[in-house]
Design a protein around this motif. Structure first.
Motif, mmCIF file in Angstrom:
data_model
loop_
_atom_site.group_PDB
_atom_site.id
_atom_site.type_symbol
_atom_site.label_atom_id
_atom_site.label_comp_id
_atom_site.label_asym_id
_atom_site.label_seq_id
_atom_site.Cartn_x
_atom_site.Cartn_y
_atom_site.Cartn_z
ATOM 1 N N GLU A 38 35.859 35.463 39.441
ATOM 2 C CA GLU A 38 37.043 34.727 39.019
ATOM 3 C C GLU A 38 38.280 35.597 39.201
ATOM 4 O OE1 GLU A 38 36.616 33.204 35.099
ATOM 5 O OE2 GLU A 38 35.131 31.698 35.658
ATOM 6 N N ILE A 39 39.421 34.959 39.343
ATOM 7 C CA ILE A 39 40.684 35.665 39.526
ATOM 8 C C ILE A 39 41.437 35.660 38.205
ATOM 9 C CG2 ILE A 39 42.804 35.816 40.861
ATOM 10 C CD1 ILE A 39 40.249 36.177 42.500
ATOM 11 N N ASP A 40 41.824 36.854 37.734
ATOM 12 C CA ASP A 40 42.545 36.926 36.465
ATOM 13 C C ASP A 40 44.042 36.722 36.681
ATOM 14 O OD1 ASP A 40 43.615 39.300 37.422
ATOM 15 O OD2 ASP A 40 42.373 40.588 36.153
ATOM 16 N N GLN A 41 44.822 36.848 35.591
ATOM 17 C CA GLN A 41 46.251 36.581 35.656
ATOM 18 C C GLN A 41 47.007 37.575 36.541
ATOM 19 O OE1 GLN A 41 47.751 33.900 34.309
ATOM 20 N NE2 GLN A 41 45.748 33.193 33.627
ATOM 21 N N LEU A 42 46.414 38.726 36.804
ATOM 22 C CA LEU A 42 47.050 39.729 37.646
ATOM 23 C C LEU A 42 46.588 39.664 39.092
ATOM 24 C CD1 LEU A 42 46.855 42.785 35.187
ATOM 25 C CD2 LEU A 42 48.786 41.226 35.582
ATOM 26 N N GLY A 43 45.745 38.675 39.397
ATOM 27 C CA GLY A 43 45.262 38.511 40.764
ATOM 28 C C GLY A 43 44.036 39.333 41.084
ATOM 29 N N ASN A 44 43.437 39.980 40.088
ATOM 30 C CA ASN A 44 42.251 40.799 40.321
ATOM 31 C C ASN A 44 40.991 39.945 40.282
ATOM 32 O OD1 ASN A 44 43.817 43.241 40.297
ATOM 33 N ND2 ASN A 44 43.897 43.072 38.053
ATOM 34 N N THR A 45 40.012 40.303 41.083
ATOM 35 C CA THR A 45 38.726 39.619 41.066
ATOM 36 C C THR A 45 37.885 40.164 39.921
ATOM 37 O OG1 THR A 45 38.789 39.283 43.449
ATOM 38 C CG2 THR A 45 36.638 39.087 42.368
#
Length: 713
Positions: free
Chosen positions: A633-640
């Motif tokens: 999943e992609i978090d709010q900072l764009g990290n996987t």
């Protein structure tokens, strides 16, 4: 005395104070006249002022010099023709449908009924006695409040843990809450209450009704009260009975202060709202507000006989949501509680009633059309109780996108499984993984499912595992009220026991249900008090018990402390691992041409569960693998985001079984991190062997952890 009334404005509806006077406005389509009644501090009617300005059925006027705190009500003139649904009676004082604060209670000994008692057709004969001494009074509210930069928390629903509770019952017996604050809005927001909620890790309190409500006549006669509050008189006024000072307008600021404090601690506020019916009952009910303002506007009447009401709620009436003014009333109320009172969401009681355009429940009804396009409500949580008591009223899974639902199927399946009923396995698979059979087809996500095993309506968790039959005699209805649940959970003993084996079995079942709830995909809702073993002594319908039957017991004990700690650690486990609160349904897909899948199901031999096993009614054991390697999943900072993998092993059989563990999805090893059979150290971490023994009626959770190399010598 007021020397002169000015024309004023038709909108906004209600009584609006601007610092120098008050604008009064009220909608009545069929009225021939409307009188504004002002009351002094003793509740005596001091002035009666006709409103002569009418704009689009809104009667309005402006009174200079009227201060905030002024008590008022209305008398509405018009035809008395009950056979045709017209019930105007100016002898009856009426509560403003848009009142923002109300003081006092309904006095059932006063002539608050619009008709004369004594005949078969009593409701057809008008009663002209003044009802004002028996009717609560509206209060003009000062809208100023220092919110101190309070802002919506906007916690994603997928990350939410909801705690359903009652404002009064939660703190009324807590010795750590100052005595004068117990059972109030301030009590719920007191440091002791906040400590408990934050320890549990809940992200939102869902408050049972706080709209001003009425104590039913038959309950008052029995010395009881409407404790739950599902008997609304006003959709804008917070209940004054929960104010620590007095109910003469202070309840508005008290409610706001509670919300501000909870927000400061990271806890959202969701209101249980009852827009499906009101406290006025059927055609034989009292005249308190809507019926006397404009009966045919506000209530659904029988098309062929408008003397009588449609009743989809079992309470005598249903709001006429088809009428534009009623839709406006509901939307104005929702917007008011969001913009002025800063609440974060709503749980709609018997929401299927709101969807009824004609008779059938309509997913595209006017109510949904309006609520979906309203920008004020775009970011708030909308939760439906997706049923009513009318034909076709059970609508679990049928509400539109943007809505979450109390998942009654989740409750029923999880209860049946842990009780040991046959044939639950295939349905349990859906419930553990977000109920994709209910919500995936219409574009919703797992967090559309509000999962629960107990709620205010029914047994508490402790009573669910301790009683086989309801014990509702205290309700004075000969034990005929409440659901006829027959769960056979009592382990052979009805109610309290000193038998250590039975106590252990019950405590284990509580933990099974709580662990299943918190670790299922979807949004867990904990029924307040279940975390401390709250009992209602077998009463499964304590709606009228404003006493120790319903109130939380804060007396400390090792048993309570153990269970509270168990729930807190469960919630922390869920919070720490996105694999346990996924935002998308499991795809069961192959990743990178490998055998890695989001999810897999196993039998006790470590083999994938066969179709025959899914459908075999006698199978009560199940292994569920949640593959953290495929989360991506992609978090709010764009990290996987990736996460650990989990293996849930459930055994609802009364005897122990041994599971052969499947291999870990990654390169680690399985560690047992939860065992509901171990009441003293349930979260003790141990490296799992190839085979794991799961005791009868218990649950284990395993987590993959990296292999730790031995230390260098």
């Amino acid at each position: 005395m007021v020397s002169k009334i000015l024309p004023g404005r038709p909108y906004p509806l209600g009584a609006k104070w601007d610092g120098t006077g008050v604008n009064f406005s009220i909608y009545s389509e069929r009225a021939t006249g409307v009188d504004l009644c002002l009351f002094d501090d003793d509740g005596i009617e001091s002035e009666r002022i006709p409103l002569t300005e009418v704009t689009a059925f809104v009667w309005h006027g402006y009174l200079p010099g009227i201060p905030a705190g002024q008590k008022y009500g209305y008398r509405v003139h018009g035809p008395w023709d009950p056979a045709n649904g017209l019930r105007f009676n100016p002898a009856k004082l009426l509560v403003d449908p848009y009142a923002q604060a109300i003081t006092g209670y309904v006095d059932w000994t006063q002539p608050i009924f619009p008709y004369k008692f004594g005949s078969h057709d009593a409701d057809l004969v008008r009663d002209d006695r003044d009802s004002a001494p028996g009717v609560p009074k509206c209060i003009v509210v000062n809208p100023y409040f220092d919110w101190e930069h309070d802002r919506p928390l906007r916690i994603p629903l997928a990350d939410s843990v909801i705690y359903e509770t009652h404002v009064r019952g939660f703190s009324i017996r807590n010795p750590d809450v100052p005595e004068h604050l117990r059972g109030t809005y301030a009590g719920l927001a007191s440091p002791a209450s906040i400590r408990h909620l934050k320890r549990l890790g809940v992200t939102a309190v869902e408050l049972m009704p706080v709209h001003h409500f009425v104590n039913d006549s038959h309950l008052v006669q029995q010395g009881l009260t409407n404790y739950w509050g599902y008997n609304t008189l006003s959709y804008f006024a917070p209940a004054g009975r929960y104010c620590a000072t007095n109910d003469e307008g202070n309840q508005v600021a008290a409610f706001k202060a509670m919300v501000k404090t909870l927000h400061r601690e990271g806890i959202e506020v969701i209101l249980d709202v009852v827009y499906n019916h009101t406290a006025e009952g059927n055609h034989l009910g009292p005249m308190l507000s809507f019926e006397g303002v404009d009966n045919l506007t506000y209530y659904r009447t029988l098309a062929h006989n408008p003397r009588f009401y449609m009743d989809y709620t079992g309470t005598g009436n249903s709001l006429n949501v088809r009428h534009p003014q009623v839709l406006k009333l509901i939307m104005d109320s929702l917007r008011y509680w969001v913009t002025e009172m800063h609440v974060d969401g709503f749980r709609f009681d018997l929401a299927a009633t709101l969807a009824r355009e004609l008779h059938d429940v309509d997913r595209l009804s006017g109510f949904f059309d309006i609520i979906h396009q309203d920008p004020t409500l775009a970011d708030v949580k909308l939760i439906a109780e997706p049923w009513d008591v009318g034909e076709g009223g059970y609508q679990v899974g049928n509400f539109p996108v943007l809505w979450a639902e109390w998942n009654g199927k989740y409750r029923d399946t999880v209860r049946r499984y842990w009780k040991g009923d046959n044939g639950q396995l295939s349905d349990l698979g859906y419930r553990l993984t977000g109920s994709s059979d209910l919500y995936k087809h219409d574009g919703r996500r797992p967090y559309a499912s509000i999962n629960f095993v107990t709620a205010h309506d029914g047994f508490t968790l402790h009573d669910l595992v301790s009683y086989n039959c309801k014990h509702n005699l205290a309700n004075a209805e000969n034990n005929q009220d409440g659901a006829n649940d027959n769960h056979s959970w009592n382990m052979g003993v009805e109610g309290p026991t000193s038998d250590p084996e039975i106590i252990h079995a019950r405590e284990r079942q509580k933990r099974n249900l709580l662990a299943t709830l918190v670790l299922s995909q979807g949004v867990p809702m904990i029924s307040g008090g279940d975390e401390m073993g709250r009992t209602q002594r077998g009463n499964n319908n304590a709606y009228c018990q404003d006493n120790e039957i319903s109130w939380y017991d804060w007396t400390p004990s090792s048993e309570k402390e153990s269970l509270i700690d168990f729930v807190a650690k469960l919630v922390e486990l869920r919070r720490s691992h996105p694999n346990l609160r996924r935002k998308k349904f499991f795809q069961d897909r192959v990743i990178h041409n490998s055998a890695a899948r989001d999810i897999a199901w196993y039998d006790i031999d470590g083999e994938e569960l066969s179709p025959a096993a899914w459908n075999a009614g006698w199978v009560r054991t199940l292994g569920l693998l949640l593959n953290g390697e495929t989360l991506a999943e992609i978090d709010q900072l764009g990290n996987t985001v990736k996460d650990a993998s989990f293996l849930l092993l459930l055994n609802a059989h009364h005897e122990a079984v041994t599971f052969l563990l499947p291999p870990c999805p990654g390169s680690g090893v399985w560690h047992c991190i939860l065992n509901t059979n171990d009441l003293e150290t349930p979260f003790k971490h141990t490296i799992a062997k190839k085979r794991v023994r799961i005791e009868g009626r218990s649950l284990n959770v395993l987590m993959e952890k990296p292999i730790v190399p031995p230390p260098l010598l």
